[in-house]
Design a protein around this motif. Structure first.
Motif, PDB file in Angstrom:
ATOM      1  N   ALA A 235       1.949 -11.653   4.969  1.00 26.00           N
ATOM      2  CA  ALA A 235       2.220 -10.219   4.874  1.00 26.00           C
ATOM      3  C   ALA A 235       3.667  -9.910   5.240  1.00 26.00           C
ATOM      4  N   ASP A 236       4.253 -10.709   6.125  1.00 27.11           N
ATOM      5  CA  ASP A 236       5.646 -10.493   6.511  1.00 27.11           C
ATOM      6  C   ASP A 236       6.620 -10.798   5.371  1.00 27.11           C
TER       7      ASP A 236
ATOM      8  N   TYR B 112      -3.193 -12.435  -5.422  1.00 26.47           N
ATOM      9  CA  TYR B 112      -2.086 -11.492  -5.238  1.00 26.47           C
ATOM     10  C   TYR B 112      -2.306 -10.592  -4.022  1.00 26.47           C
ATOM     11  N   TRP B 113      -1.200 -10.003  -3.569  1.00 23.69           N
ATOM     12  CA  TRP B 113      -1.224  -9.006  -2.504  1.00 23.69           C
ATOM     13  C   TRP B 113      -1.018  -7.613  -3.113  1.00 23.69           C
ATOM     14  N   ALA B 114      -1.789  -6.636  -2.631  1.00 21.48           N
ATOM     15  CA  ALA B 114      -1.612  -5.246  -3.054  1.00 21.48           C
ATOM     16  C   ALA B 114      -1.535  -4.360  -1.821  1.00 21.48           C
ATOM     17  N   LEU B 115      -1.006  -3.158  -2.016  1.00 18.42           N
ATOM     18  CA  LEU B 115      -0.915  -2.170  -0.929  1.00 18.42           C
ATOM     19  C   LEU B 115      -1.985  -1.109  -1.114  1.00 18.42           C
ATOM     20  N   MET B 116      -2.622  -0.733   0.013  1.00 21.37           N
ATOM     21  CA  MET B 116      -3.781   0.154  -0.021  1.00 21.37           C
ATOM     22  C   MET B 116      -3.738   1.079   1.195  1.00 21.37           C
ATOM     23  N   PRO B 117      -4.205   2.299   1.063  1.00 17.07           N
ATOM     24  CA  PRO B 117      -4.205   3.202   2.227  1.00 17.07           C
ATOM     25  C   PRO B 117      -5.175   2.756   3.313  1.00 17.07           C
ATOM     26  N   LEU B 118      -4.736   2.876   4.552  1.00 17.71           N
ATOM     27  CA  LEU B 118      -5.567   2.505   5.703  1.00 17.71           C
ATOM     28  C   LEU B 118      -6.722   3.504   5.877  1.00 17.71           C
TER      29      LEU B 118
ATOM     30  N   GLY C 276      -1.838  -0.441   4.282  1.00 19.37           N
ATOM     31  CA  GLY C 276      -2.330  -1.770   4.585  1.00 19.37           C
ATOM     32  C   GLY C 276      -2.103  -2.695   3.409  1.00 19.37           C
ATOM     33  N   ALA C 277      -2.058  -3.992   3.674  1.00 24.01           N
ATOM     34  CA  ALA C 277      -1.922  -4.995   2.615  1.00 24.01           C
ATOM     35  C   ALA C 277      -3.247  -5.723   2.481  1.00 24.01           C
TER      36      ALA C 277
ATOM     37  N   GLU D 187      -2.096  -5.311   8.349  1.00 20.46           N
ATOM     38  CA  GLU D 187      -1.445  -4.011   8.462  1.00 20.46           C
ATOM     39  C   GLU D 187       0.037  -4.178   8.152  1.00 20.46           C
ATOM     40  N   THR D 188       0.684  -3.064   7.829  1.00 17.65           N
ATOM     41  CA  THR D 188       2.117  -3.091   7.533  1.00 17.65           C
ATOM     42  C   THR D 188       2.827  -2.055   8.388  1.00 17.65           C
TER      43      THR D 188
END
Length: 347
Positions: free
Chosen positions: A174-175, A341-347, A307-308, A300-301
């Protein structure tokens, strides 16, 4: 002196060589509209300028950014004449990162570095590894990825290039992910996005059948191949394969599966990392594509409310969901795509 381009063959590559690809392309709202016409793409952040503005992603009043995979296809298409015009197969991806959103008015170009070469034992083909960077008009890197391709030799008697197999990062952490400046999901509108499911509702190991299916037609694939300026012969020339069929561009399968994943993952809004991918079996016109996903990881981001989520996306031509490989460890014949893959999503 020959003025036409037959494409590069395996023996034409050299380790460390940097290839600047022609031709730069300025994108507009037309690419966004055509992308949504080709695929049942409905993720709100890319469908609505106002939704993009509400999460901090409208740059200089340009509107919503281009879909992540549309930007990928444009950059990928630039590389085909130099990397895969004479390819037998596109074998895999790794270390993919989306660094910056792409907006209407941006001009994209691509360059690739040859980072690996290995001739196959048959002496007729070899594998070429390249790291490709997509750059905008400011020379900022908008995305990068590694891919490896099996390429024919033009002269089977030609001396093989120096062998080097690169060591690649198996999974991005994630980093490693780049978060778009200003992204803020703290006031995210779940009702307008289409589903209530947030980052905390998904568990590692959970599997999701996306239920829907789309039959791929020859006409739409040919339109997509031309739209992304993909000149690989196996996609548009029916005489390029012994059986007279045209392979469906692997990116077309990726985008179709990603669009189908909306049903169950509507809030996985932005793709920011590509850990790996394999086009497990060829896809031809008339195939009905279905998809399922598995949650592989979560993090978390630093961005507010963001969130990832790491997902495995599998496209199939049939069969029961959640089946991937047989007892021999090989992909089942109905598996078309295995994408991590990595995606971004609301916490």
């Amino acid at each position: 002196m020959a003025k036409t381009n037959r494409g590069r063959f395996f023996e034409d590559y050299r380790l460390g060589e940097v290839i600047r690809h022609a031709v730069p392309r300025t994108v507009s709202g037309g690419e966004r509209a055509l992308y949504h016409a080709l695929y049942p793409a409905r993720h709100a952040l890319y469908s609505s300028d106002e939704f993009a503005r509400s999460v901090g992603l409208v740059a200089d009043k340009k509107g919503a950014p281009l879909d992540d995979l549309a930007a990928f296809h444009i950059v990928f298409g630039k590389t085909v004449p130099d990397i895969s015009l004479n390819a037998v197969a596109n074998l895999g991806y790794a270390e993919g990162r989306w660094h910056l959103p792409v907006y209407a008015g941006d001009t994209l170009r691509a360059e690739s570095e040859v980072i690996g070469l290995k001739q196959n034992s048959n002496g007729k083909t070899g594998v070429v590894w390249v790291r490709t960077r997509g750059l905008n008009q400011h020379d900022d890197c908008v995305l990068e990825y590694v891919r490896w391709v099996m390429v024919r030799k033009g002269n089977p008697e030609a001396e093989a290039p120096e062998t080097h197999v690169p060591e690649l990062q198996p999974v991005l952490t994630a980093d490693d992910l780049a978060l778009p400046a200003g992204l803020d999901f703290s006031t995210y509108d779940f009702e307008l996005a289409g589903e209530p499911h947030r980052w905390g509702d998904y568990a590692i190991g959970e599997q999701i059948d996306h239920v829907d299916g789309v039959t791929v037609e020859e006409a739409e694939h040919m339109l997509a191949t031309r739209l992304w300026q993909n000149t690989a012969k196996v996609h548009f020339d029916s005489t390029a394969r012994p059986d007279g069929t045209r392979l469906i561009y692997g990116g077309h399968v990726i985008s179709m599966a990603r669009a189908l994943s909306f049903n169950g993952l509507a809030n996985a809004q932005m793709i920011v990392g590509l850990n790996g991918g394999a086009h497990a079996n060829p896809c031809l016109s008339g195939t009905t594509i279905r998809a399922w996903s598995e949650v592989l990881d979560k993090a978390e981001t630093a961005a507010p409310g963001v969130g990832a989520i790491r997902l495995r996306l599998v496209a199939t031509s049939g069969g029961a969901p959640f089946q991937l490989k047989g007892e021999d460890g090989k992909y089942l014949p109905e598996v078309l795509l295995d994408l991590d893959y990595w995606a971004l999503m609301p916490l």
